[in-house]
Each structure stands twice: as C-alpha cells, then as structure tokens.
Write an enzyme that holds these catalytic residues in place. Structure first.
Site, short mmCIF file in Angstrom:
data_model
loop_
_atom_site.label_atom_id
_atom_site.label_comp_id
_atom_site.label_asym_id
_atom_site.label_seq_id
_atom_site.Cartn_x
_atom_site.Cartn_y
_atom_site.Cartn_z
N ASP B 277 0.91 -1.20 0.09
CA ASP B 277 0.05 0.04 -0.06
C ASP B 277 0.90 1.25 -0.12
O ASP B 277 2.13 1.16 0.45
CB ASP B 277 -1.03 0.27 1.20
CG ASP B 277 -0.09 0.25 2.44
OD1 ASP B 277 0.77 -0.40 3.09
OD2 ASP B 277 -0.19 1.82 3.11
N CYS B 315 -2.00 4.76 -21.87
CA CYS B 315 -2.64 4.34 -20.75
C CYS B 315 -4.17 4.63 -21.19
O CYS B 315 -4.51 5.48 -21.90
CB CYS B 315 -2.48 5.29 -19.53
SG CYS B 315 -3.50 5.09 -18.28
N CYS B 317 -6.82 4.72 -19.00
CA CYS B 317 -7.91 5.06 -17.61
C CYS B 317 -8.65 6.23 -18.33
O CYS B 317 -8.44 6.80 -19.05
CB CYS B 317 -6.85 5.64 -16.70
SG CYS B 317 -6.48 7.33 -16.59
N CYS B 320 -6.90 9.63 -18.86
CA CYS B 320 -6.32 9.64 -20.13
C CYS B 320 -7.06 9.36 -21.57
O CYS B 320 -6.67 9.73 -22.79
CB CYS B 320 -5.04 8.39 -20.19
SG CYS B 320 -3.77 8.81 -19.23
N HIS B 346 -5.75 8.72 -12.55
CA HIS B 346 -4.55 8.07 -13.57
C HIS B 346 -3.61 7.54 -12.77
O HIS B 346 -2.99 6.34 -13.19
CB HIS B 346 -4.04 9.24 -14.39
CG HIS B 346 -2.58 8.70 -15.11
ND1 HIS B 346 -2.73 7.75 -16.02
CD2 HIS B 346 -1.43 8.92 -14.75
CE1 HIS B 346 -1.41 7.28 -16.25
NE2 HIS B 346 -0.59 7.93 -15.55
#
Lengths: 366, 366
Positions: B277, B315, B317, B320, B346
């Site tokens: 994490d 990318c 996403c 993007c 992103h």
C-alpha cells in the site's frame, strides 16, 4: 438560417416546452445550465455531467481570458475540445465578472479598463474584444458585452448604464456578424454560433422595456435578462422577469442569468424562461448545503452524524444511490475533497431533475 | 479454518501469483492497495475505484478512531457499510500514525499515550485497544499493534522497540482471538476477519530475523514488514525485504507496508511480496505529479500548457481517455478540485495496471 428554436407546447401561464438546436447539442428546454467557471464545473468530472443529463454548461469569459487565456484555447481548438465537453457550451460576456471581481474598474464609452483579480494586471475590454475572446473560446452561444447595473442604482445611473449596454450590444452584434466564421469549429453548412443580447435597466420597468425593445429590433439569436441576482429582493426579480418576458419574440430563446434557488428556477421556467444558469448548486455543495425533496440540509450538522438515510430519499443520483448522510457529514468534517464532489453531484442532479419534471409538465399542460 | 491463500504459480526469483480469499473479496495477488486514510481514497469516488479494479483499500485506524470515531462506525455497521465499499478493506494498527502524526507521544510497556494532531486531546492506545478499535471498524484484515522504529535508530533503541512490538503482537493476537466475532459483519460459517503481525527491527537484519521467527511462531494469518519507508535509502529497504521474505511461511500472505514508487512495487512483487500500500499515487497526484509509461510528469510545468497529448499515451484510464495534458495543467494552475480527482485516477490506474501486468507475468513464468 433556419430557426433554431421550436416551441413544442405552450401553456396559458406563458410557460413553454421547446427544443433549441445548437451546434453541439439539441437542447430540450426549459434547461438548467451548470456553471463551469474555469472550464470545469467545480469538482465534477465531465463524464458525470453527461450521466446527470447536463445538456449545456457555462464557461466564464473573464476567467478563461485571464487563465489560461483565450488565445491558448483558440490554439487548442476551442473550449469544447480543450475541456473535452462534446455537448453545448455558453459563455458570458465577461461584463458581470469585470463588475463583481476585478478591481479599479473604469468604464468609458469605448469599454472597461480593469485590473485582474489574480495578479493586478491591467486589461481593457471593449464589445469587440469580448466577442473576439468568445469566438476564440467557441461556445455554441455567446453573449453581447453589457454593463451590469449594480443594485441599488439611481435612475440616472441605470439610464447611463443602459445606454452603454445598448450601444455595446450593437457593436457586439456587428463584430459578431463580421467574425463568427472564425470560431474554431466553424461549419458553414450546418452549424452556426449564436449571439444573445443582455437586457439591463436595473430595477426600472420602463428602462427594461426600452432596452428589450431596442435589442429586439437589432435581431439577436436570443435574449437574456441580466443584472438580476445582484442583491435585490426576490419579488423584484420576479417583477422584472414578468415585465420583460412578454416583450421578447416567441421564436427566440429567453435566458435569465444567474438564478436561482430550486423553487425559483421552476417558477421562472413555468413563466416562459427557457434557459437559466446558477453557481448555487455547486457553490452550496462545497459549503455542505444540500437541496433535497425534503428541503435544505446542512449536511455538516451534528444531527446527521449517524443518519444512515441517503441525502435525499427521493433522489436516485449516484450520491444518493450509494452514500449516507452520515458518510457525507464525515467527509465534510474531515475536510475531504470527495465531499465537494458528492455534494455537487447531488445538487446538480436535483436541479436538473426539477427541470426534467418541469419539461414533462409543460409538455402535458394546456 | 481453510487456508485463505492459494499460490497459483511461483517463480525461481521467489515471486508468486496467488489468490487470497477475504470476507468481502477474493483478492488476486500481488496486489496494490490504495490508501483511504479517512474512509475515502482522497478525491476519488468509490465507484471509480471499482472501475479501476481496486480489490482492497486501506483505512487508517488512528484517523478513523479520532474522527468520526470507531464507536460511531461500529454503530453504522462497520467501515464497509459506512463508506459504501463492498470489496476488501485493511486497517493498520494506528502505530505508524501515533509515531508520525501525534504529539507528546509517551511509550510505556502497556501502550502509548499521545495527543491528537487534530485537537490536542489525550489518548491511550494499548494492543487490546487497537484491536478493539479495528474490530469496530471491521476491515477484512487488521494489524497487530506495533511500535514503529524510527530511522536512524541505535541498536539499543531498535532492540527495545522490537521487544515491545513482539510483546504487543502476542497481546494483540490474544485479544483478537477472544473478540473477532464482535466484528459487525461476523458470519461463523463462511467469513473470518484476519489478523496480520507487523515485523519490526529497524535496519538490523538479525533483529528483523528474530522478530519474524517469533511472530511466525505465534501463527498470525499473515505477515507485514513494517518500519520501512521511514527515510532509509532504498537499498536498505530492499535488503530488509530480501532478508525477511525467506523467513515467512509460504502459505500466508506477505505484506510490505507503505511502499513505494512504481518500479519498487514491481520489484518487490517479483521478489514474493503479495500486498503493498502507499499514499504516493494519490499524494503525488494532488501535487500535480503523474506517473506514466514515459516517466514522471510534473503536469504543472509550462511545457505542458499546449500539449494536447493524453497524460500517458499508453494508458486507457478515464483520465487519459478523455483529457489532455494541457487541460490538466490548466486545472492545476487554476487550483481546481478536478485536478486532484483526474490526476489521482490516472496515478491509481497506473499503479493498479503495473500490478495487473506483474500478475500476468508471474502466472506465465517459471
């Protein structure tokens, strides 16, 4: 050009259900337009605005002119492309923010000199420059450059302000006619940017009438009632709108700028206003104020700390479908950015939902 | 209880592709876990996290204990329900934030007295109390209460800190065994909260070994390597992880806390770390730093002012797919809240995408 407004149904009270064909979107009216001051409806992604059914959003010419600059946006192909918003856009003339935000404002016959609220730099806006900036931004609808009359204003002051607004409207329209093909997305066959006039005249009914009549003669694509929501009591706002609406051509869109509370936008729509915009749903959201079917909720109040109900039990927006009042209250208390996003989504859904229902009602009524 | 970790494939380099069955989500590992400090991954709505493929997110016990309070969350049915997150959750023990955020921290054999960074109020955390708070929050995975050893630390200091962590781990586990059925969503048939231990020992390999061996004897559900990313050079982080991993049971999940940069999470995953994490993707996003396939972009730099490329051309996403570097730069310059949201989306997509590719690679390798 073919008329862009089609009235589908009109009611005895003056309300109308209409359809406005704009270059980037056919807009079902009456319509509420969320405000995207700096090229973003604060804290709400564009895809979410689409999901909520926003048909047209605003950009503020004053803000975008100062940052990132209209020439940059022109080079980027216009505001639609720059902010990635495929539906309709409207820009204001910059006049209202010059009046409300800038410092050292100096009005002359030619235009307004002012200092930027961002860095104090000096700028000069004329009607021609405002239209040039707006053509660079390339919204579907742009506004003639006006002088917003403050409230309260003496009759002499309102008359002088009105005279400027009318002279500037004429110059705005002339510049628009000569230059609108310069808009980044110009397409002579099918798409034409529209220019609306702004009716001023302070709180003087006869000045409003004089202004409306003169601007209608000039034959704009639509008419806005400006200079409202500047601090006047609501009865006065209502009175001015009531006075002006009957003077406007039935085949052109009518826009009341900068209003209002949920019950106001419904009231004005039923009187025959086609378009309204207001920062209230998003600004209130950022201050934890939610508009709901049960009234206003200040969601940061302690009474909501363990309230597992959705913000508005009658609402099916993405916020109300997923989150509780207790969670929203926590986000506000904790200063979390998600609070502004979720609250804004709900308030916008609430405003857009009101207009959806008003449209259905106006379609059915006699 | 049946084993919850199934190793699907292991590589010669020690990496493993595994599946971890948690009460609210079957987690495909190696996994990156976005951090939702105060019950929200900052500026990113839960539905977006789901779309991005986040399988498990973190909550910070210290923050949630102080605000809105663990008893409130217990009454709301636990953290999953309070924040409306249906997938897996992990909470830390609070030890790290007590160490890094609180003031006037006083450590005794029994626990830690500290003052809240919010209002200066005094609080006392013991292992039992940390576990009680975490059971109230009701994550899928909770952590034994540990003392985070600062960097640099003398050997004597690291030894003393380690002694406390081991004693507190034992007390944490005993309390957990006695009380885990109190979790709000307890279901004796199918679902069991898990408790992981945190291995400390500073930068001393032999202390880390001693700690790992002792904690493995106690038989936790999983093992975390803590006390990293506290200012030490990256070679040392790598060295400690390399030392500790071989000491951990192969049938239990291995978690490295608080790392790291994109290349680090890939490196550690390939060494056999199952869970990581880090606040970095979201924190960097809020400071306009984007991680991309072309390296890091400080999106507020002037060079991006008219760059119409997506933030990361490789990318797909939501950021993007829709927005340009020029627009993101404008949002940052204008101080718009949407900047944090779009940048965070992103960066999280980038981190989650790395792990997706590492999983595919680990599945295929020998």
């Amino acid at each position: 050009m073919a008329p862009t407004l089609t009235v589908l149904n009109a009611t005895a009270a003056g309300g109308r259900r209409a359809r406005l064909v704009l270059p980037h979107q056919t807009v079902e009216t009456p319509v509420f337009m969320p405000v995207g001051t700096q090229g973003t409806v604060k804290a709400v992604p564009q895809g979410m605005l689409e999901s909520l059914g926003a048909q047209i959003i605003l950009g503020n010419t004053y803000h975008l002119y100062l940052r990132p600059g209209h020439e940059l946006i022109r080079r980027m192909g216009g505001l639609h492309r720059f902010v990635s918003w495929p539906r309709a856009l409207l820009t204001d003339s910059g006049g209202f923010q010059v009046y409300s935000l800038s410092t050292l404002r100096k009005v002359t016959e030619d235009g307004v000199r002012f200092r930027s609220h961002l860095d104090g730099s000096s700028h000069f806006f004329t009607p021609e420059h405002s239209i040039d900036v707006q053509i660079a931004l390339g919204a579907d609808v742009i506004m003639a450059f006006d002088e917003c009359t403050e409230y309260p204003a003496s009759r002499a002051r309102a008359e002088e302000s009105l005279r400027l607004t009318m002279a500037w409207a004429e110059r705005s329209l002339a510049y628009f006619h000569a230059h609108y093909p310069e808009v980044p997305w110009f397409d002579a066959q099918t798409r034409c940017m529209q220019c609306f006039a702004v009716i001023q005249g302070g709180m003087y009914a006869d000045l409003r009438r004089q202004c409306a009549e003169r601007l209608v003669e000039m034959d704009f694509d639509g008419y806005a009632i400006g200079g409202l929501s500047v601090g006047e009591p609501r009865e006065l706002t209502f009175e001015i709108i009531s006075e002006v609406l009957p003077l406007l051509p039935k085949d052109k869109p009518r826009y009341v700028m900068g209003v209002g509370y949920p019950d106001e936008i419904e009231q004005y729509a039923r009187m025959g206003v086609d378009m309204m915009d207001c920062v209230l749903p998003t600004r209130a959201a950022r201050h934890a104020l939610l508009f709901t079917s049960e009234g206003r909720l200040n969601i940061k109040n302690k009474q909501f700390a363990e309230d597992q109900n959705p913000p508005d039990p009658a609402c099916s927006c993405p916020t109300c479908s997923r989150y509780s009042r207790a969670y929203l209250r926590h986000l506000v208390q904790a200063g979390e950015p998600l609070a502004a996003t979720l609250n804004s989504i709900h308030n916008l859904a609430f405003y857009l939902g009101i207009m959806q229902r008003v449209r259905e009602s106006l379609e059915a009524e006699n």
